[in-house]
Design an enzyme around this catalytic site. Structure first.
Site, PDB file in Angstrom:
ATOM      1  N   GLU A  70      46.440  -8.841  47.786  1.00 25.09           N
ATOM      2  CA  GLU A  70      46.858  -7.510  47.327  1.00 25.09           C
ATOM      3  C   GLU A  70      45.733  -6.808  46.583  1.00 25.09           C
ATOM      4  O   GLU A  70      45.056  -7.420  45.763  1.00 25.09           O
ATOM      5  CB  GLU A  70      48.081  -7.663  46.409  1.00 25.09           C
ATOM      6  CG  GLU A  70      49.191  -8.465  47.064  1.00 25.09           C
ATOM      7  CD  GLU A  70      50.189  -9.007  46.051  1.00 25.09           C
ATOM      8  OE1 GLU A  70      50.466  -8.321  45.051  1.00 25.09           O
ATOM      9  OE2 GLU A  70      50.674 -10.140  46.251  1.00 25.09           O
TER      10      GLU A  70
ATOM     11  N   ARG B  71      60.840  -6.750  52.856  1.00 23.44           N
ATOM     12  CA  ARG B  71      59.975  -7.900  52.599  1.00 23.44           C
ATOM     13  C   ARG B  71      58.919  -8.013  53.697  1.00 23.44           C
ATOM     14  O   ARG B  71      59.156  -8.564  54.758  1.00 23.44           O
ATOM     15  CB  ARG B  71      60.832  -9.179  52.554  1.00 23.44           C
ATOM     16  CG  ARG B  71      60.046 -10.461  52.377  1.00 23.44           C
ATOM     17  CD  ARG B  71      59.466 -10.646  51.011  1.00 23.44           C
ATOM     18  NE  ARG B  71      60.506 -10.736  49.979  1.00 23.44           N
ATOM     19  CZ  ARG B  71      60.263 -10.516  48.676  1.00 23.44           C
ATOM     20  NH1 ARG B  71      59.045 -10.225  48.265  1.00 23.44           N
ATOM     21  NH2 ARG B  71      61.246 -10.585  47.801  1.00 23.44           N
TER      22      ARG B  71
ATOM     23  N   ARG C 291      58.820   1.700  45.816  1.00 23.75           N
ATOM     24  CA  ARG C 291      58.975   0.949  47.073  1.00 23.75           C
ATOM     25  C   ARG C 291      60.417   0.983  47.562  1.00 23.75           C
ATOM     26  O   ARG C 291      60.724   0.465  48.627  1.00 23.75           O
ATOM     27  CB  ARG C 291      58.437  -0.478  46.936  1.00 23.75           C
ATOM     28  CG  ARG C 291      59.118  -1.327  45.892  1.00 23.75           C
ATOM     29  CD  ARG C 291      58.539  -2.741  45.835  1.00 23.75           C
ATOM     30  NE  ARG C 291      59.304  -3.570  44.916  1.00 23.75           N
ATOM     31  CZ  ARG C 291      59.355  -4.884  44.961  1.00 23.75           C
ATOM     32  NH1 ARG C 291      58.679  -5.552  45.869  1.00 23.75           N
ATOM     33  NH2 ARG C 291      60.071  -5.557  44.090  1.00 23.75           N
TER      34      ARG C 291
ATOM     35  N   ASP D  39      50.044 -17.924  42.927  1.00 28.85           N
ATOM     36  CA  ASP D  39      50.375 -16.585  42.430  1.00 28.85           C
ATOM     37  C   ASP D  39      49.347 -16.260  41.354  1.00 28.85           C
ATOM     38  O   ASP D  39      49.495 -16.671  40.204  1.00 28.85           O
ATOM     39  CB  ASP D  39      51.812 -16.574  41.875  1.00 28.85           C
ATOM     40  CG  ASP D  39      52.325 -15.156  41.656  1.00 28.85           C
ATOM     41  OD1 ASP D  39      51.535 -14.210  41.804  1.00 28.85           O
ATOM     42  OD2 ASP D  39      53.523 -15.003  41.329  1.00 28.85           O
TER      43      ASP D  39
ATOM     44  N   HIS E  43      50.536  -4.137  48.213  1.00 27.29           N
ATOM     45  CA  HIS E  43      50.960  -5.554  48.207  1.00 27.29           C
ATOM     46  C   HIS E  43      50.983  -6.094  49.647  1.00 27.29           C
ATOM     47  O   HIS E  43      52.038  -6.429  50.183  1.00 27.29           O
ATOM     48  CB  HIS E  43      52.366  -5.584  47.572  1.00 27.29           C
ATOM     49  CG  HIS E  43      52.901  -6.919  47.175  1.00 27.29           C
ATOM     50  ND1 HIS E  43      53.023  -7.988  48.030  1.00 27.29           N
ATOM     51  CD2 HIS E  43      53.391  -7.364  45.994  1.00 27.29           C
ATOM     52  CE1 HIS E  43      53.566  -8.998  47.404  1.00 27.29           C
ATOM     53  NE2 HIS E  43      53.797  -8.654  46.159  1.00 27.29           N
TER      54      HIS E  43
HETATM   55  O1  TA6 Z   1      52.275 -10.127  43.838  1.00 23.86           O
HETATM   56  C1  TA6 Z   1      52.848 -11.350  43.620  1.00 23.86           C
HETATM   57  C2  TA6 Z   1      54.223 -11.144  43.034  1.00 23.86           C
HETATM   58  O2  TA6 Z   1      54.136 -10.413  41.851  1.00 23.86           O
HETATM   59  C3  TA6 Z   1      54.843 -12.519  42.846  1.00 23.86           C
HETATM   60  O3  TA6 Z   1      54.908 -12.929  41.510  1.00 23.86           O
HETATM   61  C4  TA6 Z   1      56.157 -12.452  43.589  1.00 23.86           C
HETATM   62  O4  TA6 Z   1      57.244 -12.385  42.812  1.00 23.86           O
HETATM   63  C5  TA6 Z   1      55.931 -11.288  44.522  1.00 23.86           C
HETATM   64  O5  TA6 Z   1      55.044 -10.414  43.938  1.00 23.86           O
HETATM   65  C6  TA6 Z   1      57.111 -10.615  45.175  1.00 23.86           C
HETATM   66  O6  TA6 Z   1      57.856  -9.855  44.300  1.00 23.86           O
HETATM   67  P1  TA6 Z   1      59.233  -9.209  44.800  1.00 23.86           P
HETATM   68  O7  TA6 Z   1      59.701  -8.345  43.706  1.00 23.86           O
HETATM   69  O8  TA6 Z   1      58.887  -8.400  46.052  1.00 23.86           O
HETATM   70  O9  TA6 Z   1      60.148 -10.344  45.138  1.00 23.86           O
END
Ligand code: TA6
Length: 301
Positions: free
Chosen positions: A272, A74, A100, A214, A169
């Site tokens: 992103e 994360r 990833r 978001d 991201h």
């Molecule tokens: O890019 C934004 C997003 O798609 C959000 O909707 C949020 O869920 C985030 O990415 C993180 O996703 P993850 O799968 O890493 O928890």
């Protein structure tokens, strides 16, 4: 799996590129030059840290980040590929694709007085067929000069045309989310994921973040700036992409996530570089597409 000693022998560059075990698990490449320092985890092909010279850390990583077989770290810059967010036809497939959470190969490194470059690669094979019925090679070039530039190149090595959505991201570190705003999105259409995917227009020059955000902004957005009054800096994201995502989970959503940590949302903002929403890349057999993002940091005063 490549071993640390072999990586250092083949791709190590004196004082510029070294490989070592990373506290979060797996192996990381440490890049260093007079332009700054960066750390890249081979797990996920994920840049974890970038400290340009004369600036503090630009990327956010959660204190709770930890890799498992099916969870991404994360923070930093996860690579979402070959689909962005939930799979369009099958929500049971992993969110943001499957590279990833795999270890990438190192295929090249280079260093001179001005820049350090590292190239990572992965490919899909028959073992991925249940997740994705295509074949592709993916290369991630990380070029750390005065700017940090990431290019993600997908080559369709299969016999059928493939659809691709994706994202670099990036999680940026901020002093206090309530003293941050985003510029460069005025007049753009966006898909508001916290309001039933409704389509809206960004009607202000500044986007302030004071709630869960978001959004998938559509169109060629050449440059977006993250203005951080708390850290006195401006991070510019330049790209060739056809969409961009702005995300902060705020209080309720981050409380439901295992790895953001208490108050974590206050010190991060994702901007992103993506192909997402309506922006779907179509790749004919044998052809390639490159997504590029460059990050540049300047002082506000
Ligand atoms: O890019 C934004 C997003 O798609 C959000 O909707 C949020 O869920 C985030 O990415 C993180 O996703 P993850 O799968 O890493 O928890």
């Amino acid at each position: 799996m490549q071993e640390i000693a072999a990586l250092n022998r083949t791709f190590g560059r004196p004082a510029a590129v070294t490989f070592a075990a990373h506290p979060l698990g797996g192996i990381a490449a440490h890049l260093s030059s007079h332009a700054g320092r960066a750390t890249v985890a081979l797990y996920g092909g994920q840049v974890l840290s970038w400290e340009p010279a004369r600036h503090s850390e630009t990327l956010w990583i959660s204190p709770r980040a930890k890799p498992t077989a099916d969870t991404a770290l994360r923070g930093g810059i996860p690579v979402c590929w070959p689909w962005f967010a939930v799979h369009p036809d099958d929500p049971s497939k992993p969110m943001h694709g499957f590279v990833r959470t795999r270890t990438w190969d190192v295929v090249a490194s280079e260093a001179d007085d001005n820049a350090v470059k590292l190239q990572l690669a992965t490919r899909t094979g028959p073992e991925d067929a249940a997740l994705w019925p295509h074949s592709a090679e993916v290369a991630l070039d990380i070029d750390m000069g005065r700017e940090l530039t990431l290019t993600l190149t997908t080559r369709n090595t299969g016999a059928a045309t493939l659809p691709l959505t994706q994202a670099l991201h990036s999680y940026f570190r901020v002093a206090d989310i309530e003293r941050v705003h985003v510029e460069g999105l005025h007049g753009r259409t966006y898909i508001d994921k916290v309001d039933g995917n409704s389509r809206k227009i960004q009607d202000s020059v500044r986007l302030d973040i004071d709630r869960e955000v978001d959004r998938i902004y559509q169109g060629d957005i050449a440059r977006i700036a993250l203005v951080d009054a708390g850290l006195g800096r401006r991070i510019e994201v330049a790209s060739n992409s056809g969409s961009a995502v702005v995300w902060n989970p705020w209080t309720d959503r981050s409380a439901r996530m295992a790895d953001i940590g208490p108050g974590g949302y206050r010190t991060m903002l994702c901007i992103e570089t993506a192909n997402a929403g309506d922006d779907i890349v179509t790749l004919a057999p044998g052809s390639a597409y490159t997504l590029r993002a460059s990050f540049n940091v300047g002082k506000l005063f």
